[in-house]
Design a protein around this motif. Structure first.
Motif, PDB file in Angstrom:
ATOM      1  N   TYR A  20       0.845  -1.187   0.000  1.00 45.26           N
ATOM      2  CA  TYR A  20       0.000   0.000   0.000  1.00 45.26           C
ATOM      3  C   TYR A  20       0.889   1.248   0.000  1.00 45.26           C
ATOM      4  CZ  TYR A  20      -4.017  -2.940   1.153  1.00 45.26           C
ATOM      5  OH  TYR A  20      -5.009  -3.886   1.122  1.00 45.26           O
ATOM      6  N   TRP A  21       0.386   2.310  -0.569  1.00 43.39           N
ATOM      7  CA  TRP A  21       1.144   3.560  -0.663  1.00 43.39           C
ATOM      8  C   TRP A  21       1.158   4.308   0.672  1.00 43.39           C
ATOM      9  CZ3 TRP A  21      -0.711   6.090  -5.897  1.00 43.39           C
ATOM     10  CH2 TRP A  21      -0.185   5.344  -6.955  1.00 43.39           C
ATOM     11  N   VAL A 177      13.826   0.525  -0.210  1.00 44.94           N
ATOM     12  CA  VAL A 177      13.256   1.828  -0.574  1.00 44.94           C
ATOM     13  C   VAL A 177      12.099   1.614  -1.540  1.00 44.94           C
ATOM     14  CG1 VAL A 177      13.677   4.066  -1.673  1.00 44.94           C
ATOM     15  CG2 VAL A 177      15.455   3.011  -0.247  1.00 44.94           C
ATOM     16  N   LYS A 178      10.903   1.967  -1.107  1.00 47.91           N
ATOM     17  CA  LYS A 178       9.717   1.875  -1.958  1.00 47.91           C
ATOM     18  C   LYS A 178       9.249   3.263  -2.413  1.00 47.91           C
ATOM     19  CE  LYS A 178       9.557  -2.530  -0.904  1.00 47.91           C
ATOM     20  NZ  LYS A 178      10.059  -3.551  -1.860  1.00 47.91           N
ATOM     21  N   HIS A 179       9.523   4.274  -1.591  1.00 50.09           N
ATOM     22  CA  HIS A 179       9.108   5.650  -1.880  1.00 50.09           C
ATOM     23  C   HIS A 179      10.190   6.600  -1.366  1.00 50.09           C
ATOM     24  CE1 HIS A 179       4.912   4.191  -2.530  1.00 50.09           C
ATOM     25  NE2 HIS A 179       5.283   3.323  -1.605  1.00 50.09           N
ATOM     26  N   VAL A 180      10.304   7.742  -2.019  1.00 42.90           N
ATOM     27  CA  VAL A 180      11.210   8.784  -1.547  1.00 42.90           C
ATOM     28  C   VAL A 180      10.392  10.032  -1.254  1.00 42.90           C
ATOM     29  CG1 VAL A 180      13.233   7.910  -2.763  1.00 42.90           C
ATOM     30  CG2 VAL A 180      11.712   9.540  -3.906  1.00 42.90           C
ATOM     31  N   VAL A 181      10.918  10.877  -0.375  1.00 40.56           N
ATOM     32  CA  VAL A 181      10.222  12.092   0.049  1.00 40.56           C
ATOM     33  C   VAL A 181      10.947  13.304  -0.524  1.00 40.56           C
ATOM     34  CG1 VAL A 181       9.426  13.447   2.027  1.00 40.56           C
ATOM     35  CG2 VAL A 181       9.572  10.949   2.198  1.00 40.56           C
ATOM     36  N   PHE A 182      10.198  14.248  -1.055  1.00 37.20           N
ATOM     37  CA  PHE A 182      10.792  15.502  -1.511  1.00 37.20           C
ATOM     38  C   PHE A 182      10.688  16.508  -0.376  1.00 37.20           C
ATOM     39  CE2 PHE A 182      10.641  19.296  -4.586  1.00 37.20           C
ATOM     40  CZ  PHE A 182      12.020  19.357  -4.642  1.00 37.20           C
ATOM     41  N   GLY A 183      11.813  16.769   0.285  1.00 31.87           N
ATOM     42  CA  GLY A 183      11.842  17.699   1.413  1.00 31.87           C
ATOM     43  C   GLY A 183      11.974  19.131   0.929  1.00 31.87           C
ATOM     44  N   GLY A 219      10.894   2.443 -10.499  1.00 35.24           N
ATOM     45  CA  GLY A 219       9.713   1.771  -9.968  1.00 35.24           C
ATOM     46  C   GLY A 219       9.417   2.151  -8.532  1.00 35.24           C
ATOM     47  N   LYS A 220       9.765   3.369  -8.158  1.00 37.33           N
ATOM     48  CA  LYS A 220       9.531   3.853  -6.794  1.00 37.33           C
ATOM     49  C   LYS A 220       8.484   4.963  -6.808  1.00 37.33           C
ATOM     50  CE  LYS A 220      13.178   1.354  -5.685  1.00 37.33           C
ATOM     51  NZ  LYS A 220      13.115   0.081  -4.961  1.00 37.33           N
ATOM     52  N   GLY A 221       7.904   5.225  -5.650  1.00 34.43           N
ATOM     53  CA  GLY A 221       6.941   6.308  -5.516  1.00 34.43           C
ATOM     54  C   GLY A 221       7.601   7.559  -4.971  1.00 34.43           C
ATOM     55  N   VAL A 222       6.907   8.681  -5.133  1.00 28.18           N
ATOM     56  CA  VAL A 222       7.387   9.961  -4.614  1.00 28.18           C
ATOM     57  C   VAL A 222       6.321  10.563  -3.710  1.00 28.18           C
ATOM     58  CG1 VAL A 222       8.144  12.308  -5.172  1.00 28.18           C
ATOM     59  CG2 VAL A 222       8.829  10.402  -6.640  1.00 28.18           C
ATOM     60  N   GLY A 271       1.054  11.968 -10.311  1.00 19.15           N
ATOM     61  CA  GLY A 271       1.309  10.569 -10.000  1.00 19.15           C
ATOM     62  C   GLY A 271       2.009  10.321  -8.689  1.00 19.15           C
ATOM     63  N   LEU A 272       2.041  11.306  -7.802  1.00 19.70           N
ATOM     64  CA  LEU A 272       2.713  11.112  -6.526  1.00 19.70           C
ATOM     65  C   LEU A 272       1.959  10.098  -5.662  1.00 19.70           C
ATOM     66  CD1 LEU A 272       4.274  13.561  -7.577  1.00 19.70           C
ATOM     67  CD2 LEU A 272       4.247  14.496  -5.276  1.00 19.70           C
ATOM     68  N   THR A 273       2.694   9.436  -4.794  1.00 18.33           N
ATOM     69  CA  THR A 273       2.119   8.336  -4.006  1.00 18.33           C
ATOM     70  C   THR A 273       1.831   8.716  -2.563  1.00 18.33           C
ATOM     71  OG1 THR A 273       4.353   7.541  -3.526  1.00 18.33           O
ATOM     72  CG2 THR A 273       3.231   6.575  -5.421  1.00 18.33           C
ATOM     73  N   GLY A 274       2.115   9.940  -2.190  1.00 18.25           N
ATOM     74  CA  GLY A 274       1.848  10.377  -0.828  1.00 18.25           C
ATOM     75  C   GLY A 274       1.990  11.874  -0.701  1.00 18.25           C
ATOM     76  N   LYS A 275       1.496  12.403   0.426  1.00 16.51           N
ATOM     77  CA  LYS A 275       1.585  13.824   0.715  1.00 16.51           C
ATOM     78  C   LYS A 275       1.644  14.011   2.220  1.00 16.51           C
ATOM     79  CE  LYS A 275      -0.428  18.339  -0.069  1.00 16.51           C
ATOM     80  NZ  LYS A 275       0.928  18.808  -0.420  1.00 16.51           N
ATOM     81  N   GLN A 276       2.395  15.026   2.640  1.00 19.28           N
ATOM     82  CA  GLN A 276       2.570  15.271   4.065  1.00 19.28           C
ATOM     83  C   GLN A 276       1.825  16.532   4.503  1.00 19.28           C
ATOM     84  OE1 GLN A 276       6.847  15.367   4.542  1.00 19.28           O
ATOM     85  NE2 GLN A 276       6.995  13.140   4.443  1.00 19.28           N
ATOM     86  N   VAL A 277       1.191  16.449   5.676  1.00 21.02           N
ATOM     87  CA  VAL A 277       0.498  17.597   6.253  1.00 21.02           C
ATOM     88  C   VAL A 277       0.862  17.688   7.730  1.00 21.02           C
ATOM     89  CG1 VAL A 277      -1.434  17.471   4.627  1.00 21.02           C
ATOM     90  CG2 VAL A 277      -1.580  16.239   6.795  1.00 21.02           C
ATOM     91  N   ILE A 278       0.694  18.869   8.287  1.00 14.23           N
ATOM     92  CA  ILE A 278       0.919  19.040   9.724  1.00 14.23           C
ATOM     93  C   ILE A 278      -0.381  19.340  10.460  1.00 14.23           C
ATOM     94  CG2 ILE A 278       3.297  19.826   9.401  1.00 14.23           C
ATOM     95  CD1 ILE A 278       2.303  22.687   9.901  1.00 14.23           C
ATOM     96  N   HIS A 279      -1.453  19.631   9.707  1.00 16.98           N
ATOM     97  CA  HIS A 279      -2.739  19.945  10.324  1.00 16.98           C
ATOM     98  C   HIS A 279      -3.683  18.752  10.137  1.00 16.98           C
ATOM     99  CE1 HIS A 279      -6.476  21.794  11.439  1.00 16.98           C
ATOM    100  NE2 HIS A 279      -5.945  22.996  11.560  1.00 16.98           N
TER     101      HIS A 279
END
Length: 376
Positions: A20-21, A177-183, A219-222, A271-279
């Protein structure tokens, strides 16, 4: 069954599509600062907050940040040792991620002791400033360490510097490594780019696309950038269709919610596989942007059924609702179903149909449509 040229057919089930993503990831401070009081929580207060909020989160992933957002690091690690088993017991679906300090620092070593002791309750280790000091060897060594503790733990390297983006293919070469994060915030700081909360996607668009390009080949997610905006209005969970979300935003949404939703829609379209929030109030809003709606899923199922009926799935065209569609469009329809599955939002019957469609395709075509899982 899916067959490679000259090989035995491959039995295909949902597990072949990959894990799962990450989905919508919420930054959750283990020990929180209370601005109104001017002090940090004590252990009891922090534990009570975990029970009240973390145990019942609707986020796909909880990120327990031990790096930049954490001042009380040792106290936070103590809290996690105490509370992670309880969290896992009451919420088996949520992904538990630890954002570790940068490689081989003193705090990193303490973080790894926590991971070693709590390995059965941790799903992901997010590596801050990945590759900046020792290159891809950081991921190699962390992978080896995690495999000795719990082979199911994956690594999400955080790309926070141009040096890391340059070696992204090397960082992504490991199976852990399945996904990488863009900081986005550290990355823009390193480049001297002053991004804004409202327009950071446009301001970093070139670099985001570079990372997506390399990740797709591997073949990785972002996982997209973290939103720092904090609004006051929270959209109810009953709104899931795009037109209902837009109506709520028009009538009740604040500017922060509109911006965050716009960004989430843009990232999902890329096509991103995730997103980060703080709220926490932005979790469901971003979920609706990332997850195909019930109406969209029904439409894509209808398209694929029409393609199969016309024997056009792998070649040919059909007319559907006033539009000519051919195999690339059928592939996108299939991607929509698989995306919903990856975000835990696809009904069993629709998943069974998606697997049926996949079994009608050669392995090469499957890889073109879904570059994740064991068929890569």
């Amino acid at each position: 069954m899916i067959q490679h040229m000259g090989e035995e057919p491959i039995a295909l089930d949902a597990s072949a599509l990959g894990d799962y993503w990450p989905g919508i990831q919420l930054y959750y401070p283990p020990v929180k600062y209370a601005p109104s009081l001017g002090i940090y929580e004590d252990m009891e207060q922090a534990a009570n907050r975990m029970v009240k909020h973390a145990h019942f989160t609707n986020a796909h992933t909880l990120i327990f940040d031990l790096e930049d957002g954490c001042r009380q690091k040792e106290m936070s690690r103590t809290l996690l040792r105490q509370e992670l088993p309880k969290l896992r017991k009451v919420n088996e679906r949520v992904t538990i991620a630890i954002r570790a300090n940068s490689f081989r620092t003193d705090e990193y070593e303490e973080d790894m002791k926590l991971v070693r002791d709590m390995g059965e309750f941790i799903d992901v280790v997010m590596l801050a400033k990945a590759g900046e000091s020792y290159g891809a060897a950081e991921v190699r060594d962390l992978s080896s360490f995690l495999l000795s503790i719990n082979p199911q733990i994956t690594i999400q390297p955080i790309i926070e510097h141009p040096k890391s983006l340059k070696i992204a293919p090397e960082l992504m070469q490991y199976d852990t490594v399945k996904h990488v994060v863009f900081g986005i915030h550290d990355f823009s700081k390193a480049l001297g780019i002053h991004i804004t909360p409202e327009h950071w996607i446009e301001e970093l668009f070139y670099f985001i696309n570079q990372l997506i390009f390399e990740a797709r080949i591997a073949g990785k997610g972002v996982i997209g950038g973290v939103e720092t905006l904090i609004g006051s209005n929270i959209m109810p969970d009953k709104f899931v269709e795009p037109h209902d979300v837009r109506r709520w935003l028009d009538l009740h949404g604040d500017n922060e919610s509109r911006v965050v939703y716009k960004h989430a829609c843009q990232e999902a379209a890329m096509g991103l596989t995730g997103k980060q929030v703080i709220h926490p109030g932005h979790i469901h809003l971003c979920k609706t942007a990332y997850t195909p709606s019930p109406t969209e899923i029904n439409q894509k199922v209808a398209i694929l059924k029409a393609a199969i009926e016309a024997d056009a799935l792998l070649g040919g065209a059909i007319k559907f609702e006033g539009e000519m569609l051919d195999p690339p469009m059928f592939g996108k329809a299939l991607q929509t179903l698989l995306r919903a599955h990856a975000l835990r939002a696809l009904k069993v019957s629709d998943m069974e149909f998606a697997l049926h469609v996949l079994q009608l395709m050669p392995a090469q075509v499957v890889r073109q449509n879904w570059p994740y899982g064991i068929l890569l």
